[in-house]
Design a protein around this motif. Sequence first.
Motif, PDB file in Angstrom:
ATOM      1  N   ILE A 195       8.456 -14.825 -12.380  1.00 34.44           N
ATOM      2  CA  ILE A 195       8.633 -15.354 -11.116  1.00 34.44           C
ATOM      3  C   ILE A 195       9.377 -13.862  -9.692  1.00 34.44           C
ATOM      4  CG2 ILE A 195      10.039 -16.983 -10.129  1.00 34.44           C
ATOM      5  CD1 ILE A 195       8.495 -18.687 -12.454  1.00 34.44           C
ATOM      6  N   ALA A 196      10.009 -13.387 -10.169  1.00 35.43           N
ATOM      7  CA  ALA A 196      10.183 -12.700  -9.277  1.00 35.43           C
ATOM      8  C   ALA A 196       9.945 -11.367  -9.703  1.00 35.43           C
ATOM      9  CB  ALA A 196      11.129 -13.424  -8.333  1.00 35.43           C
ATOM     10  N   VAL A 197      10.900  -9.979  -8.621  1.00 33.03           N
ATOM     11  CA  VAL A 197      10.943  -8.849  -9.374  1.00 33.03           C
ATOM     12  C   VAL A 197      12.227  -8.775 -10.207  1.00 33.03           C
ATOM     13  CG1 VAL A 197      12.690  -7.533  -7.568  1.00 33.03           C
ATOM     14  CG2 VAL A 197      11.513  -6.309  -8.926  1.00 33.03           C
ATOM     15  N   ASP A 211      11.532  -2.729  -7.781  1.00 30.26           N
ATOM     16  CA  ASP A 211      11.134  -2.442  -7.136  1.00 30.26           C
ATOM     17  C   ASP A 211       9.972  -3.745  -6.527  1.00 30.26           C
ATOM     18  OD1 ASP A 211       9.221  -1.936  -4.107  1.00 30.26           O
ATOM     19  OD2 ASP A 211       9.509  -0.046  -4.983  1.00 30.26           O
ATOM     20  N   PRO A 212      10.083  -5.166  -5.744  1.00 27.29           N
ATOM     21  CA  PRO A 212       9.191  -5.849  -5.939  1.00 27.29           C
ATOM     22  C   PRO A 212       7.829  -5.512  -5.258  1.00 27.29           C
ATOM     23  CG  PRO A 212      11.281  -6.401  -3.632  1.00 27.29           C
ATOM     24  CD  PRO A 212      11.296  -5.032  -4.730  1.00 27.29           C
ATOM     25  N   GLU A 213       7.603  -4.463  -4.459  1.00 29.12           N
ATOM     26  CA  GLU A 213       7.054  -4.018  -4.266  1.00 29.12           C
ATOM     27  C   GLU A 213       5.531  -3.161  -5.680  1.00 29.12           C
ATOM     28  OE1 GLU A 213       4.084  -1.341  -1.766  1.00 29.12           O
ATOM     29  OE2 GLU A 213       6.116  -1.309  -1.063  1.00 29.12           O
ATOM     30  N   ILE A 214       6.144  -3.108  -6.304  1.00 28.11           N
ATOM     31  CA  ILE A 214       5.535  -2.722  -7.799  1.00 28.11           C
ATOM     32  C   ILE A 214       5.178  -3.776  -8.828  1.00 28.11           C
ATOM     33  CG2 ILE A 214       6.528  -2.269  -9.973  1.00 28.11           C
ATOM     34  CD1 ILE A 214       5.938   0.436  -8.826  1.00 28.11           C
ATOM     35  N   GLY A 253       0.735  -0.890   0.055  1.00 28.10           N
ATOM     36  CA  GLY A 253       0.237  -0.144   0.338  1.00 28.10           C
ATOM     37  C   GLY A 253       0.858   1.564  -0.152  1.00 28.10           C
ATOM     38  N   GLY A 254       2.303   0.622   0.004  1.00 29.27           N
ATOM     39  CA  GLY A 254       2.861   2.129  -0.174  1.00 29.27           C
ATOM     40  C   GLY A 254       2.992   3.390  -1.615  1.00 29.27           C
ATOM     41  N   TYR A 255       1.973   2.698  -2.613  1.00 29.58           N
ATOM     42  CA  TYR A 255       2.261   3.096  -3.924  1.00 29.58           C
ATOM     43  C   TYR A 255       0.989   3.801  -4.121  1.00 29.58           C
ATOM     44  CZ  TYR A 255       6.681   1.722  -5.824  1.00 29.58           C
ATOM     45  OH  TYR A 255       8.086   2.301  -5.761  1.00 29.58           O
ATOM     46  N   ASN A 266      14.316  -8.814 -14.503  1.00 25.42           N
ATOM     47  CA  ASN A 266      12.609  -7.773 -14.616  1.00 25.42           C
ATOM     48  C   ASN A 266      12.241  -8.287 -16.393  1.00 25.42           C
ATOM     49  OD1 ASN A 266      10.726  -5.642 -15.144  1.00 25.42           O
ATOM     50  ND2 ASN A 266      10.411  -6.790 -12.595  1.00 25.42           N
ATOM     51  N   TRP A 267      11.221  -9.051 -15.732  1.00 31.26           N
ATOM     52  CA  TRP A 267      10.547  -9.551 -17.610  1.00 31.26           C
ATOM     53  C   TRP A 267       9.768  -8.592 -18.614  1.00 31.26           C
ATOM     54  CZ3 TRP A 267       5.518  -7.206 -18.909  1.00 31.26           C
ATOM     55  CH2 TRP A 267       4.647  -6.142 -17.896  1.00 31.26           C
TER      56      TRP A 267
END
Lengths: 440, 167
Positions: free
Chosen positions: A331-333, A25-28, A2-4, A200-201
């Motif tokens: 899979i991950a950031v 950023d993993p949150e993104i 919820g930071g963004y 990153n994808w």
Amino acid sequence: MGGYSIEHIRSLVEDARVHRDVYIDPEIFDLEMERIWGRAWIYVGHESQIPNPGDYFITRVGKEPVVMTRGKDGQVHVIYNRCAHKGAKVVERTCGNAQGFRCPYHGWTYKLDGSLQGVPARSGYADTGFDMKDPRFHMQKLAQVDSYRGFVFACQSKDTPDLKTFLGDAAATLDNMADRSPEGELEVAGAPLQYVHDCNWKMWVENLNDAMHPMVAHSSVGDAARRYAAQLPEGTPYPREAEIIFPFGSSYKFFDEMGVTTLPYGHGYMGGEMSIHTEYSEIPGYFEAMVASYGEERAKQILSQNRHNTIFYPSFTAKDAVQAVRVVRPIAVDKTIIETWHFRLKGAPEDMLKRTILYSRLINSNGSMVGPDDWDCYARMQEALVSQSYEWVDMRRGLGKEERLDGKERSFGTSDLSFRNQYRAWLDYMTKDVEDREAA
Amino acid sequence: MTAKAAEKTASAPDVMDIEKFLYDEADLLDRGDLKAWLELFTEDGRYWMPARPDQDDPETEISLFYDDRLLMSIRALNFGHPLSPMMEHPVRTSHVIGNVRLADWDGETARVTANFHVVALQRKEQTVFAGRYTYELVRAGAGWKIRQKRVDLINCDMPMKNILIYL
């Protein structure tokens, strides 16, 4: 989480550059899985992988484990691969044929469409609110499932427009790939390549329409091939490998002339009538088979379309003239699996498939001399974007030089137009549901 | 015993002799000497690494590698090439080969199987590759040439990163 805030997300994408946090950023990444991969139509598989009732294939849609099945009535289903009981992954074999599915933990059983077939010692559930018909107790269906020329896509949101609208003019690539079969049908040939990338994808997707990198990042293999060819006795015909490798070293001018076209939803393609695949030699018997099926005029028309890479943002890319597709499984950031699948053109000489396979071995394989150089560049970005020296990634090449027509944009091939178009879609997906919620 | 069968038995290769050949081959790879390595192959020689277990066709199904002498030669020129971003990182391997067995000998071609463990350094990361080799070896003077080297990785059908050198 919820930071963004929505303002913060908006500030990450400018006309000419994008903030590095979208890659690191993993949150993104988690927000993308929810808002992009949870809303867009995501490629699942091809119908030829499940030709018979009871056939199934497991994969992922974003982070979600799913099963693609063919029901007894022939209908294709895509269901979440999660037991309704305790959440175990029900189907573990990559593909096969089954009457239905049974969770190996407590034995709940499901039909091919995911509905609950039975639970052991059911009397214990009396008067608990348990209901066999309630979808909460099923392997649930994804919100939308549809296919186009055998390519099956699924969408986790009911609100996204239908598949045909989503594909738009990008569908012409799939039409062309299938039309290149004298029978108008494609068939998956063999197992895919599964290539793990430390990136990153989005870096991988962007690279597909990045025409400024081949002559730099892939110059070594071109140089090696030229040096090899130079030592051959004069008059030795170039082998088939050469006509695949050499175009990767084409000039800036060549790629500029190929052009880049972008479409709504972040899709786009390079080429159209000419590409790095245009000059491939003819395979005996193929053109004749096409003429027999379509007539000469239509056959020539089909074979004149030649798109380099069509991006179906965010999950899928296709090469119509090569009959290979690549599938993005984030899979991950900083970790992405790229699958490469290959297709047989039904009714065409087997040599067409052999060329597809040769192409992919030379270009896409984990052991090729092309893929690893891309791989290294993506990993370098992933490593160095942490630098505090500058927070932005540039994408201004050709800014303002694009032509607009009928919802499409077109520019010279080495323009960054394709990246800018992808980030427009990215921003739409990443902010729209928040806007909708706030407006409600 | 027929004359031909007698000849076949008499000429049956010594497994220790084959083992030495395989060790020498692995040594060339561990030294990164691909130019010398590819000379171990016959003119029609092939290096094949399938992308799934029990794969029987290298041409109509994808493989991780299926190189003829031409591709081996280009790869030898590309290996360590200063213009390749990936090749800026050192690539090093350490092969250990075991369980070498002569599976078949028809008087001309030896089919040899062996297990391998290769520890590879690629892009700063150490990886273990393991599996089975299946060789078709043909006599060449006092030594051998490779007509086919098939490399079945135990994880060939699983997601994996790069393979930057022959294993």
